[in-house]
Structures are given as structure tokens and as C-alpha cells.
Write a protein that holds these residues in place. Structure first.
Motif, PDB file in Angstrom:
ATOM      1  N   LEU A 192     -15.707 -21.559 -43.213  1.00  0.00           N
ATOM      2  CA  LEU A 192     -14.956 -22.492 -42.264  1.00  0.00           C
ATOM      3  C   LEU A 192     -15.563 -22.310 -40.836  1.00  0.00           C
ATOM      4  CD1 LEU A 192     -11.098 -22.530 -43.715  1.00  0.00           C
ATOM      5  CD2 LEU A 192     -13.214 -23.983 -44.413  1.00  0.00           C
ATOM      6  N   CYS A 193     -16.505 -21.140 -40.754  1.00  0.00           N
ATOM      7  CA  CYS A 193     -16.829 -21.063 -39.491  1.00  0.00           C
ATOM      8  C   CYS A 193     -17.549 -22.489 -38.578  1.00  0.00           C
ATOM      9  CB  CYS A 193     -17.934 -19.891 -39.422  1.00  0.00           C
ATOM     10  SG  CYS A 193     -19.371 -20.387 -40.288  1.00  0.00           S
ATOM     11  N   ASP A 194     -18.286 -22.972 -39.293  1.00  0.00           N
ATOM     12  CA  ASP A 194     -18.827 -24.339 -38.860  1.00  0.00           C
ATOM     13  C   ASP A 194     -18.189 -25.622 -39.348  1.00  0.00           C
ATOM     14  OD1 ASP A 194     -20.486 -23.114 -37.193  1.00  0.00           O
ATOM     15  OD2 ASP A 194     -22.030 -22.683 -38.878  1.00  0.00           O
ATOM     16  N   ILE A 195     -16.850 -25.497 -39.601  1.00  0.00           N
ATOM     17  CA  ILE A 195     -16.291 -26.654 -40.281  1.00  0.00           C
ATOM     18  C   ILE A 195     -16.067 -27.875 -39.128  1.00  0.00           C
ATOM     19  CG2 ILE A 195     -14.056 -26.098 -39.510  1.00  0.00           C
ATOM     20  CD1 ILE A 195     -13.113 -27.563 -42.185  1.00  0.00           C
ATOM     21  N   GLY A 196     -16.282 -27.522 -37.842  1.00  0.00           N
ATOM     22  CA  GLY A 196     -16.521 -28.633 -36.631  1.00  0.00           C
ATOM     23  C   GLY A 196     -17.563 -29.405 -36.684  1.00  0.00           C
ATOM     24  N   ASN A 197     -18.642 -28.982 -37.287  1.00  0.00           N
ATOM     25  CA  ASN A 197     -19.932 -29.728 -37.315  1.00  0.00           C
ATOM     26  C   ASN A 197     -19.565 -31.180 -38.234  1.00  0.00           C
ATOM     27  OD1 ASN A 197     -21.586 -28.181 -36.100  1.00  0.00           O
ATOM     28  ND2 ASN A 197     -22.395 -27.133 -37.938  1.00  0.00           N
ATOM     29  N   ILE A 198     -18.590 -31.447 -38.686  1.00  0.00           N
ATOM     30  CA  ILE A 198     -18.231 -32.528 -39.209  1.00  0.00           C
ATOM     31  C   ILE A 198     -18.165 -33.626 -38.743  1.00  0.00           C
ATOM     32  CG2 ILE A 198     -15.831 -32.441 -39.217  1.00  0.00           C
ATOM     33  CD1 ILE A 198     -17.489 -33.314 -42.486  1.00  0.00           C
ATOM     34  N   ILE A 242     -13.690 -28.425 -31.957  1.00  0.00           N
ATOM     35  CA  ILE A 242     -13.329 -29.312 -33.072  1.00  0.00           C
ATOM     36  C   ILE A 242     -12.769 -28.598 -34.167  1.00  0.00           C
ATOM     37  CG2 ILE A 242     -14.230 -31.343 -34.546  1.00  0.00           C
ATOM     38  CD1 ILE A 242     -16.274 -31.768 -32.401  1.00  0.00           C
ATOM     39  N   GLY A 243     -13.757 -27.619 -34.688  1.00  0.00           N
ATOM     40  CA  GLY A 243     -13.043 -26.936 -35.831  1.00  0.00           C
ATOM     41  C   GLY A 243     -11.723 -26.208 -35.710  1.00  0.00           C
ATOM     42  N   SER A 244     -11.784 -25.502 -34.554  1.00  0.00           N
ATOM     43  CA  SER A 244     -10.481 -24.658 -34.175  1.00  0.00           C
ATOM     44  C   SER A 244      -9.168 -25.542 -34.305  1.00  0.00           C
ATOM     45  CB  SER A 244     -10.449 -23.893 -33.289  1.00  0.00           C
ATOM     46  OG  SER A 244     -10.863 -24.490 -31.914  1.00  0.00           O
ATOM     47  N   THR A 283      -6.796 -16.621 -39.091  1.00  0.00           N
ATOM     48  CA  THR A 283      -8.153 -16.045 -39.129  1.00  0.00           C
ATOM     49  C   THR A 283      -9.315 -16.953 -39.133  1.00  0.00           C
ATOM     50  OG1 THR A 283      -7.317 -14.111 -40.545  1.00  0.00           O
ATOM     51  CG2 THR A 283      -9.639 -14.340 -40.519  1.00  0.00           C
ATOM     52  N   SER A 284      -9.066 -18.142 -39.841  1.00  0.00           N
ATOM     53  CA  SER A 284     -10.242 -19.333 -39.767  1.00  0.00           C
ATOM     54  C   SER A 284     -10.177 -19.776 -38.315  1.00  0.00           C
ATOM     55  CB  SER A 284      -9.384 -20.427 -40.696  1.00  0.00           C
ATOM     56  OG  SER A 284      -9.490 -19.956 -42.179  1.00  0.00           O
ATOM     57  N   ILE A 285      -8.987 -19.796 -37.575  1.00  0.00           N
ATOM     58  CA  ILE A 285      -9.176 -20.419 -36.165  1.00  0.00           C
ATOM     59  C   ILE A 285      -9.877 -19.670 -35.360  1.00  0.00           C
ATOM     60  CG2 ILE A 285      -7.755 -20.931 -34.061  1.00  0.00           C
ATOM     61  CD1 ILE A 285      -5.430 -21.914 -36.160  1.00  0.00           C
ATOM     62  N   ASP A 286      -9.804 -18.208 -35.485  1.00  0.00           N
ATOM     63  CA  ASP A 286     -10.475 -17.290 -34.766  1.00  0.00           C
ATOM     64  C   ASP A 286     -12.093 -17.375 -35.026  1.00  0.00           C
ATOM     65  OD1 ASP A 286      -8.086 -16.237 -33.799  1.00  0.00           O
ATOM     66  OD2 ASP A 286      -7.695 -14.632 -34.862  1.00  0.00           O
ATOM     67  N   ILE A 287     -12.423 -17.333 -36.314  1.00  0.00           N
ATOM     68  CA  ILE A 287     -13.757 -17.497 -36.802  1.00  0.00           C
ATOM     69  C   ILE A 287     -14.146 -18.656 -36.203  1.00  0.00           C
ATOM     70  CG2 ILE A 287     -15.097 -17.882 -38.508  1.00  0.00           C
ATOM     71  CD1 ILE A 287     -13.300 -15.582 -40.298  1.00  0.00           C
ATOM     72  N   ALA A 288     -13.736 -19.958 -36.385  1.00  0.00           N
ATOM     73  CA  ALA A 288     -14.221 -21.217 -36.032  1.00  0.00           C
ATOM     74  C   ALA A 288     -14.572 -21.243 -34.616  1.00  0.00           C
ATOM     75  CB  ALA A 288     -13.430 -22.360 -36.374  1.00  0.00           C
TER      76      ALA A 288
END
Length: 357
Positions: A219-225, A252-254, A272-277
Motif C-alpha cells: 500500500l506504499c504507493d496507494i496515493g498514486n491512484i 493522499i495515500g496516508s 503501519t500502512s499509514i506510516d509506510i504510505a
């Protein structure tokens, strides 16, 4: 045990009194109720009997040798296995202080001698019904918790499925190869597992943490959506405005993930997903984005994913270049290691690089 315990579906009522006459009188009263009386001549004997007969109600004398009824009540109410069993005290004394003491210890009722059968039956009947109703409520609550837990688990799986679907779309928009997300996930797990053996990280990385990082990494680059495909797939150098837009994918992703934050165990995965994104583009020396964090200010999960993400990107073919070999990728990363990566994580990464896919 005085008398024999009957094998019956009727409620077992434990009668505790050191005077046999009292036990016999109460036994007859309880039998007339269709219940199963179980006898004990002392509190000590009662404690031995209870695990076997599992009474639904206890009639206990107060004044007994060795251990009185109050102490027995105190013991039973402290034990989770017996605290729900209603206890009715029986005594020849009707001193209000004694009655209050019995209630303060958790006793449900108080019957004075000589026994009036109708009174005993009425009191026992009421507390039996209350006990059975309470047990039904406990069973219903237990079933409800199981049902709610299962529903939450299904909701969490559905949310994860939705997030992974969005992450896959974001990866496609970025023109990543289909295997990229799985390589990222697998390699993050390998690196995190290897870090467990380092004294620097052994106290920070548990098996559960490794599982969470593995699940959250894709989910690191989910903000690219939300970033235009034309910019993500642009082969020429990005303009300053386009670069700002691309870098905003961390925010955007976070935010997207933060909006899914709940109040249960799912939070470990989401946090954890928020931190990574948000932080996987931060650099060890503070030169990254979006906040310019440096050193250990950067969440560990984000540091792990950042390093693996660079490796997976370098070893994957892009529209504007060929894929680098494992050795070439490590060499490229080495040139910027002091600026971008935690020294100990990079040392471990290089050591286990041949295990990476």
C-alpha cells in the motif's frame, strides 16, 4: 458426601450444614421442588464437592467448625469458576449486621431457622430462575461476541481487499510490472526477518510486526491512484509542478488510509500502512519528503519498505530504461546509502540481497 448425588437434568442444589437434622429437612424441601440436593457437612467438604457436582445454587450455614459460611462465600466469589453461583445463607440468628455482612460478601439471600418450607422453596426458586436467566445472558453475550468478531473480521478482509485493489490500480497507473507488488511484499518480509537477528532491532521486530509489514508494504504507493496516469508514465523529466503533484501521493495515500482507521485490532495494520504510505520517501539525512524527517524519526516500517522499494524498482524494467541486475542495483544504492538509508538496515540488506527476488 452425605447421600448420593443423583444423575439428573434437574438443578443440583448444594446444602452445607454441620447439623445433620438441618440437612435432612432441607433435602426434603429441595426434593419436593424437583431439584437434586447434594449434601456437605462442612465448608471444607463443600469445596471438594463443588467441582464435581457443579451446583446451580448453594444453601450454606454460617456457623460451622474449621471454616464458616462467610469465609466459604469469600472463596467462592473470588474464583471465576464459582463466582456466579448464588449463595443463600441459612442461620438461626437474624441479626441485621450478620445479614448485611452476608450481602457484602456477595451472598444473594438469607433464610433463618427454623425452616418454613414455602419460604425456602420461594427463595430458592427465585434465585434459580435468576441464575438460569443470567447464564442465558452470558451465553448470548458470548455468542454475540463471536458473531461480532466474525463480522469485524469479514469487514477487515473486505477493507484489505479494497485497499489491495486500489494499490494494484495505482501500480498499473505507474506502469509497474504485475509482479512488482508481490516482489515488494516478499522482499520486505525477508529483510524484516533478517533484522530480527540484529541487536539493534531484535526488541522492535516481532513475528507479528513482520506479518504486518508484509501486509502493509503493497500500500506504499496507494496515493498514486489520484495522480494522473500521464504524469506517472511520463518518460521525460517532470516539471517542478508535476514533481510536486507526484510527491503529494504520500499525503493522499496516508489520508485515504487514515479515513479507514477503526477502534479494533485492525488498527495495527492500518497504522503501519499509514506510516509506510506517508514516510517511505523520507531519507536518513532528512533530505526526503513530505516532512523532511531524519534518522530514527522515520518509522521503521517505512524505512524497510523504502529500501526494498528502491531495489525492486531498479531491478524492474521501466519504459525509459532496462532492468538492472541485482549487483548493479546494489551498486547504485550503495552510492546514496549514506544519504538515504539507515546504515544497519542497509548492511543487513546487502548481506541478504541474494535471498531477494
Amino acid at each position: 458426601m452425605d447421600g448420593s448425588m443423583k444423575v439428573t437434568n434437574a438443578a443440583n442444589i448444594l446444602i452445607i450444614d454441620d447439623v445433620e437434622t438441618n440437612r435432612v429437612i432441607l433435602e426434603k424441601i429441595i426434593l419436593k421442588m424437583g431439584c437434586c440436593p447434594v449434601m456437605a457437612g462442612s465448608a471444607i467438604q463443600a469445596l471438594e464437592i463443588i467441582p464435581e457436582c457443579r451446583p446451580k445454587l448453594i444453601l450454606s450455614d454460617i456457623s460451622m467448625p474449621e471454616m464458616d459460611g462467610y469465609e466459604l462465600c469469600r472463596i467462592l466469589k473470588k474464583d471465576p469458576k464459582t463466582r456466579e453461583i448464588p449463595i443463600i445463607f441459612i442461620s438461626a440468628f437474624d441479626d441485621p449486621k450478620e445479614i448485611v455482612k452476608g450481602f457484602s460478601l456477595g451472598g444473594e439471600d438469607y433464610i433463618t431457622k427454623p425452616f418454613i418450607p414455602e419460604v425456602v422453596q420461594a427463595r430458592v426458586g427465585v434465585h434459580l430462575h435468576l441464575y438460569e436467566a443470567n447464564q442465558e445472558i452470558i451465553a448470548a453475550n458470548r455468542q454475540l461476541r463471536v458473531s461480532v468478531k466474525e463480522q469485524l473480521r469479514q469487514m477487515e478482509q473486505e477493507k484489505k481487499g479494497m485497499l489491495y485493489a486500489l494499490a494494484n490500480v495505482a501500480a498499473e497507473n505507474s506502469f509497474y510490472e504485475k509482479e512488482f507488488v508481490e516482489r515488494l511484499r516478499s522482499n520486505c518480509r525477508v529483510l524484516a526477518q533478517s533484522m530480527q537477528f540484529s541487536p539493534v532491532f531484535s526488541q522492535k521486530i516481532s513475528d507479528t510486526y513482520i506479518d504486518t509489514v508484509e501486509l502493509a508494504a503493497p500500500l506504499c504507493d496507494i496515493g498514486n491512484i489520484a495522480i494522473p496516469k500521464e504524469i506517472l508514465q511520463k518518460e521525460s523529466e517532470l516539471t517542478e509542478e508535476e514533481m510536486e503533484l507526484v510527491q503529494n501521493h504520500t499525503n493522499i495515500g496516508s489520508k485515504l488510509l487514515r479515513d479507514l482507521h477503526t477502534t479494533n485490532d485492525y488498527n495495527d495494520f492500518i497504522q503501519t500502512s499509514i506510516d509506510i504510505a506517508r514516510y517511505h520517501h523520507e531519507n536518513w539525512d532528512g533530505s526526503g519528503y513530505p516532512e523532511g524527517l531524519k534518522g530514527d524519526e522515520i518509522p521503521l516500517a517505512a524505512q524497510i519498505v523504502a529500501m526494498v522499494d528502491v531495489f525492486c524498482s531498479l531491478t524492474e524494467k521501466r519504459t525509459y530504461r532496462k532492468a538492472f541486475s541485482r549487483e548493479e542495483a546494489i551498486e547504485i544504492m550503495q552510492k546514496e546509502a549514506d544519504r538515504k538509508f539507515h546504515p544497519e538496515i542497509f548492511r543487513i540488506f546487502c548481506k541478504i540481497s541474494r535471498q531477494l527476488c
